[in-house]
Write a protein that holds these residues in place. Sequence first.
Motif, PDB file in Angstrom:
ATOM      1  N   ILE A 157       7.667  -4.527  -0.348  1.00 46.14           N
ATOM      2  CA  ILE A 157       6.720  -4.075   0.673  1.00 46.14           C
ATOM      3  C   ILE A 157       5.994  -5.261   1.275  1.00 46.14           C
ATOM      4  O   ILE A 157       5.867  -5.377   2.510  1.00 46.14           O
ATOM      5  N   HIS A 158       5.505  -6.157   0.416  1.00 48.18           N
ATOM      6  CA  HIS A 158       4.798  -7.350   0.918  1.00 48.18           C
ATOM      7  C   HIS A 158       5.731  -8.208   1.783  1.00 48.18           C
ATOM      8  O   HIS A 158       5.330  -8.702   2.849  1.00 48.18           O
TER       9      HIS A 158
ATOM     10  N   HIS B 153       8.426  -7.269   3.438  1.00 54.47           N
ATOM     11  CA  HIS B 153       8.721  -6.608   4.709  1.00 54.47           C
ATOM     12  C   HIS B 153       7.497  -6.552   5.613  1.00 54.47           C
ATOM     13  O   HIS B 153       7.631  -6.605   6.850  1.00 54.47           O
ATOM     14  N   GLU B 154       6.307  -6.426   5.009  1.00 53.17           N
ATOM     15  CA  GLU B 154       5.091  -6.465   5.832  1.00 53.17           C
ATOM     16  C   GLU B 154       4.912  -7.835   6.467  1.00 53.17           C
ATOM     17  O   GLU B 154       4.524  -7.934   7.642  1.00 53.17           O
TER      18      GLU B 154
ATOM     19  N   THR C 268      12.218  -2.009  10.000  1.00 55.42           N
ATOM     20  CA  THR C 268      11.318  -2.596   8.996  1.00 55.42           C
ATOM     21  C   THR C 268      10.164  -1.650   8.691  1.00 55.42           C
ATOM     22  O   THR C 268       9.780  -1.481   7.526  1.00 55.42           O
ATOM     23  N   GLU C 269       9.603  -1.034   9.721  1.00 52.63           N
ATOM     24  CA  GLU C 269       8.529  -0.060   9.497  1.00 52.63           C
ATOM     25  C   GLU C 269       9.023   1.111   8.657  1.00 52.63           C
ATOM     26  O   GLU C 269       8.299   1.610   7.776  1.00 52.63           O
TER      27      GLU C 269
ATOM     28  N   ILE D 247       9.321   0.007   5.076  1.00 51.30           N
ATOM     29  CA  ILE D 247       7.987  -0.103   4.476  1.00 51.30           C
ATOM     30  C   ILE D 247       7.446   1.276   4.130  1.00 51.30           C
ATOM     31  O   ILE D 247       6.931   1.505   3.028  1.00 51.30           O
TER      32      ILE D 247
ATOM     33  N   SER E 251       9.394   2.748   1.239  1.00 47.71           N
ATOM     34  CA  SER E 251       9.068   2.043   0.000  1.00 47.71           C
ATOM     35  C   SER E 251       7.680   2.422  -0.490  1.00 47.71           C
ATOM     36  O   SER E 251       7.465   2.606  -1.691  1.00 47.71           O
ATOM     37  N   LYS E 252       6.730   2.541   0.432  1.00 50.27           N
ATOM     38  CA  LYS E 252       5.370   2.937   0.045  1.00 50.27           C
ATOM     39  C   LYS E 252       5.359   4.353  -0.528  1.00 50.27           C
ATOM     40  O   LYS E 252       4.655   4.621  -1.513  1.00 50.27           O
TER      41      LYS E 252
END
Length: 907
Positions: free
Chosen positions: A615-616, A618-619, A859-860, A863, A866-867
Amino acid sequence: MKLEDQFVNKSYYETFIKEGEERHPLEVLGEAFVEENALENSDLSYIRFAQGEVYFHYKDYEAAVFKWESIHNDFEPWAQKNMGDAYFELGLTGMAEEIYKTIQTDSMILKTEVALQLISLYIEEQKHEQAVQTIKQTVAMNPDYSNVTKIARAYFEKNEDWMNAVELAVNESVRTESLFWFEVLKSYIEKGYTKTISPDYFREVLAVLYKVDQIHFEQMAAALWRSYQTESCYLEWLREFNVLFAGLDIHSFETWHELSAIYQETYLSLIGGNYLLKQLTPIMPGLLTNWLRITDSGHALLASSAVLAWNDLFSAGIEPDQIADAETILYRAEKTIDQLEYPLELLDSIIKWAKLHGLSVSTRLKWMARELIDFDVQHILVAGMNGSGKTAFIQSVLADSLPEKPTQFVMAARHGDHHELAVISDGGISAITEEDSQQLDPNAILEWRGPSQFLKENALVFLDTPGLNGSQRSKVYEYLHFADGLLFVLNANDPLTVKETDVLLKIKEQVPDLKIHFLMSKMDMIYSKQEAADLVEETAQKIKRDFPQAELHPYSSHYAAREAVNGLAQFFRKNFKVENLEAHRIEKLVRCIRESITYLLKQRLQNENELVESIHRHEDMLAKLNGAANQLEDVIHEQIQLIRSSYHSMTKSIKDELQAKIPDILRKSSDYIKLNSDFRKIHLELNEEMNNRIRSFLQTAIFPKYYELVTKWIADSESELQQSQAYLGEMAEGFNQLYGENIIALACDFKIMDDWRRDADRMANGVHFDSVNILLRHTPSQVLLKSAGKLLGALSQNKAMLYNRYKKFIESEDYQDIAGLITNKVMLQFELFEQGLERDIRMFFKNPETVLRDTITETETVIDESKEKLSNMKENPEVYQDPLKLFELKLRQFEWMQINTKARQKV
């Protein structure tokens, strides 16, 4: 016959018929009527009542009603009921119902008979609700009356009113304690009619049935149990039944084979992974203790081990005396499971569960499990200090050289027809070369295969290990529980040092049952045979002090003659033979399964951490991608401004030139006027001449200049766009380096350059100029001049005057408006081209924009997914942890069953 029975059957009239009477009842009753009527205080009601019965039997219902209407004595309620019956027979159900409902009586029989008639009436009129209500009231009022419950059951079954049918069966079972009704209820249960009923509804009927007949109790409990297995209230049933069953006085001489089997089936299904521990913990202690109370010999081992295993992992809920009973039963229980099949099935279920949840059991552990169930070979762990000669010993026995580089790993050496070297890691098995060793997983094990007569004949697999005084010595301890025996290699130059003894004692402490024997290598370094013999004797005595069962074998790797190899083979066969190898291997398999469970727990935590890192990552990438998208937008805006500005400057210079030169060209057109010109038509000719001169100016000066300027502008623009492409290429390369693969390509569309060149050619060569009305407009000066030309042009003496006037007019006229009109017409296509530049430039950058936008969206999405996954993992850790805990429970249960096996072996 009782009087009320006569009323029910409408046979009261028979009391007037004497025995042997052959006359018709009506004749007899008529005679009685005359006699009674002759009396001073006559009462004809009884005779009329009897006459009504006879008329009814002969279907003369109107006559019967006529007779019964006059009854006003104690027979009146029955007369009313009979009138209702007559109307019912006549089909006048409304009148019949009204009469039935008005009857007032204290007679239970009459009330019941009226109710039965109402039931029949409602059934005939298909009034289901009224029929059901009346049936229930009748059953509640007088259930023992003939056919009441039978009629109720038949009606409910016919109309498939199973809720009321079940209620009837339950109530009658409790009331009568009759096995007939219990059997009826059981049939409903077996047909699935009770599935939606709350389990506590059957509490009382089960308790009553237990007092009546334990065999039928077991059968009904089993039927209810199976009916609820697929329902949402299954756990509620288990809780309800076990509370009930725990309160029953169970005798030790009673047998409960069916319930014991169902308890086992239920226990295995509950721990199968479909339920969470928070659902099981309130239920399981009661279920297990009840199972233990009634278990038979065929289920005793599983029942007792289940109780003990549950208590080990979840201590609350089971009383100490029940634990003691479980231990007693366990030691006496018969062996009813396959000792090898159980752990293998457990491991298989763990592997399948892991796969279903996107995980995987360590391949290294699965390899170890497969090795443990290969009872045709023995695994001998070869250990020693660095420099002891253990690897040289293995190589001499194999008559082949082992890979030299990967000495930091444990390596299994076994016989094979071809040379192979594979790495077995948690992630999988793959073939390698010696050069690959630095890239291997440090926790991996290597497997070397090659032709070895010694290993083949003696069915051995050697586990070569790192030195016990080296940095990787901990790996030796990892495989102690895997090996069937330990061969400790001593260096003849300094055998059995204090450090070696300490290490061996530590090994013996960790694995007390492990067979440990010794091999003294480098015996060729001892020159004297006597000295060698003394050394062996002295070392053997030192070994016996701490390891009395251990044997020592002297060996030289440089003299691996046939006799020496034979002696070594005899040494292995004599000292490393394991009695009851399968039992020992099963213990090791249990340890391997436990490590697999621990590995999956760690993998879950690792997955969570990897998810956080993902997550980090990809963010961060999303921030970079958004930044890149903003930068691209800035580049597009900058290029639009730059390219449009340069094009506008170019066209402005042309426009200014047109504005400046067209008036001059028009004024110079005055030289076209001659003294001999036809001034009547001069304005037409001059207008055409002016247009021709402008057209010539455009073709020879303006359009060539435009082509020259636009060609340079296209070249400059292409250079600018190539720089932008280079910038985007660097941007894409940077992202691909971050991604570790080529997934972004920001290629622009240079085809617009070809479009621009084609448009430039068209505008420079194919622009058509339509004639403009210059002198044919209706300005006052033009009107006067043209009129004068027409009037005076035919007179020769006036030509000089007209010539001078025309010439002066042409040379002094202000042509700014005409110049503006012509300029606008000429510049129209250039300006239209300019207006399309922004669209063209955006088309040029469309692909990079699309790629970045799509990548941002992807990517969003990653994320967000994954979140969500991480949130579920954190909010519901029990979904992952509980099944693993239940696997651990099964494993602990098997360990208790192993205790049973060992106890029986001792006996």
